[in-house]
Motif scaffolding. Structure first.
Motif, mmCIF file in Angstrom:
data_model
loop_
_atom_site.group_PDB
_atom_site.id
_atom_site.type_symbol
_atom_site.label_atom_id
_atom_site.label_comp_id
_atom_site.label_asym_id
_atom_site.label_seq_id
_atom_site.Cartn_x
_atom_site.Cartn_y
_atom_site.Cartn_z
ATOM 1 N N LEU A 78 0.846 -1.184 0.013
ATOM 2 C CA LEU A 78 0.013 0.097 -0.061
ATOM 3 C C LEU A 78 0.680 1.342 -0.017
ATOM 4 C CD1 LEU A 78 -2.856 -0.818 2.358
ATOM 5 C CD2 LEU A 78 -3.122 -0.729 0.062
ATOM 6 N N LYS A 79 2.050 1.203 0.460
ATOM 7 C CA LYS A 79 2.806 2.164 0.527
ATOM 8 C C LYS A 79 3.143 2.896 -0.808
ATOM 9 C CE LYS A 79 5.514 1.251 4.679
ATOM 10 N NZ LYS A 79 6.817 1.279 5.276
ATOM 11 N N ASP A 81 1.312 2.490 -3.529
ATOM 12 C CA ASP A 81 -0.061 2.837 -4.176
ATOM 13 C C ASP A 81 -0.596 4.253 -3.473
ATOM 14 O OD1 ASP A 81 -0.437 0.475 -5.468
ATOM 15 O OD2 ASP A 81 -2.042 -0.231 -4.125
ATOM 16 N N ILE A 82 0.027 4.409 -2.249
ATOM 17 C CA ILE A 82 -0.251 5.783 -1.695
ATOM 18 C C ILE A 82 0.584 6.849 -2.441
ATOM 19 C CG2 ILE A 82 -0.148 6.996 0.649
ATOM 20 C CD1 ILE A 82 -1.362 4.574 1.837
ATOM 21 N N SER A 83 1.841 6.408 -2.299
ATOM 22 C CA SER A 83 2.877 7.368 -2.859
ATOM 23 C C SER A 83 2.594 7.737 -4.302
ATOM 24 C CB SER A 83 4.335 6.866 -2.705
ATOM 25 O OG SER A 83 4.609 5.878 -3.280
ATOM 26 N N PHE A 85 -0.380 7.736 -5.914
ATOM 27 C CA PHE A 85 -1.322 8.547 -5.621
ATOM 28 C C PHE A 85 -1.139 9.801 -5.256
ATOM 29 C CE2 PHE A 85 -5.218 10.170 -3.272
ATOM 30 C CZ PHE A 85 -6.063 10.259 -3.988
ATOM 31 N N LEU A 86 -0.483 10.236 -4.115
ATOM 32 C CA LEU A 86 -0.121 11.216 -3.981
ATOM 33 C C LEU A 86 0.721 12.226 -4.659
ATOM 34 C CD1 LEU A 86 0.497 10.755 -0.018
ATOM 35 C CD2 LEU A 86 -1.190 11.919 -0.967
ATOM 36 N N ARG A 94 -2.541 17.321 -1.578
ATOM 37 C CA ARG A 94 -1.742 16.264 -0.708
ATOM 38 C C ARG A 94 -1.768 16.780 0.721
ATOM 39 N NH1 ARG A 94 3.719 16.924 -3.556
ATOM 40 N NH2 ARG A 94 2.629 17.266 -5.577
ATOM 41 N N ALA A 101 -5.529 12.297 7.482
ATOM 42 C CA ALA A 101 -4.815 10.946 7.825
ATOM 43 C C ALA A 101 -4.256 11.237 9.422
ATOM 44 C CB ALA A 101 -3.573 10.807 7.027
#
Length: 109
Positions: A78-79, A81-83, A85-86, A94, A101
């Motif tokens: 997920l790290k 995917d999140i990076s 996305f951001l 952002r 969060a």
């Protein structure tokens, strides 16, 4: 919909090498020619979904990894995917997501 066969092929090549398979050994196990494997790895030919799954099974890899580059069996997938996305968001969005969060994390404690 655009499918990046070159990137898929490079991911196959990476895993093939990690698993100590030569193109010839992979081809033999899949009952295809080494030339075909080379063409797949270099994005010069399109591979079918069936062939992608056969390769994934032989290399003991989730077929989704070859398409997305994310190994969902990895602990921290997920790290990535999140990076990703951001990275595509403007700075103010952002920051808003980071603030939200932090609120969620604080609330959970």
């Amino acid at each position: 919909m655009y499918i990046d066969y070159y990137t898929i092929g490079q991911r196959i090549k990476k895993i093939r090498k990690q698993k100590h398979f030569t193109q010839e050994k992979l081809a033999e196990n899949l009952e295809v020619s080494p030339v075909y494997i080379s063409q797949v790895e270099n994005g010069k030919t399109k591979l079918s979904l069936e062939m992608l799954i056969r390769i994934a099974n032989l290399l003991d890899t989730n077929p989704g990894y070859f398409i997305t580059g994310v190994s969902y069996s990895a602990k921290d997938y997920l790290k990535f995917d999140i990076s990703q996305f951001l990275q595509d968001l403007p700075p103010e969005q952002r920051q808003l997501i980071i603030d939200i969060a932090k609120l969620i994390t604080k609330y959970k404690q």
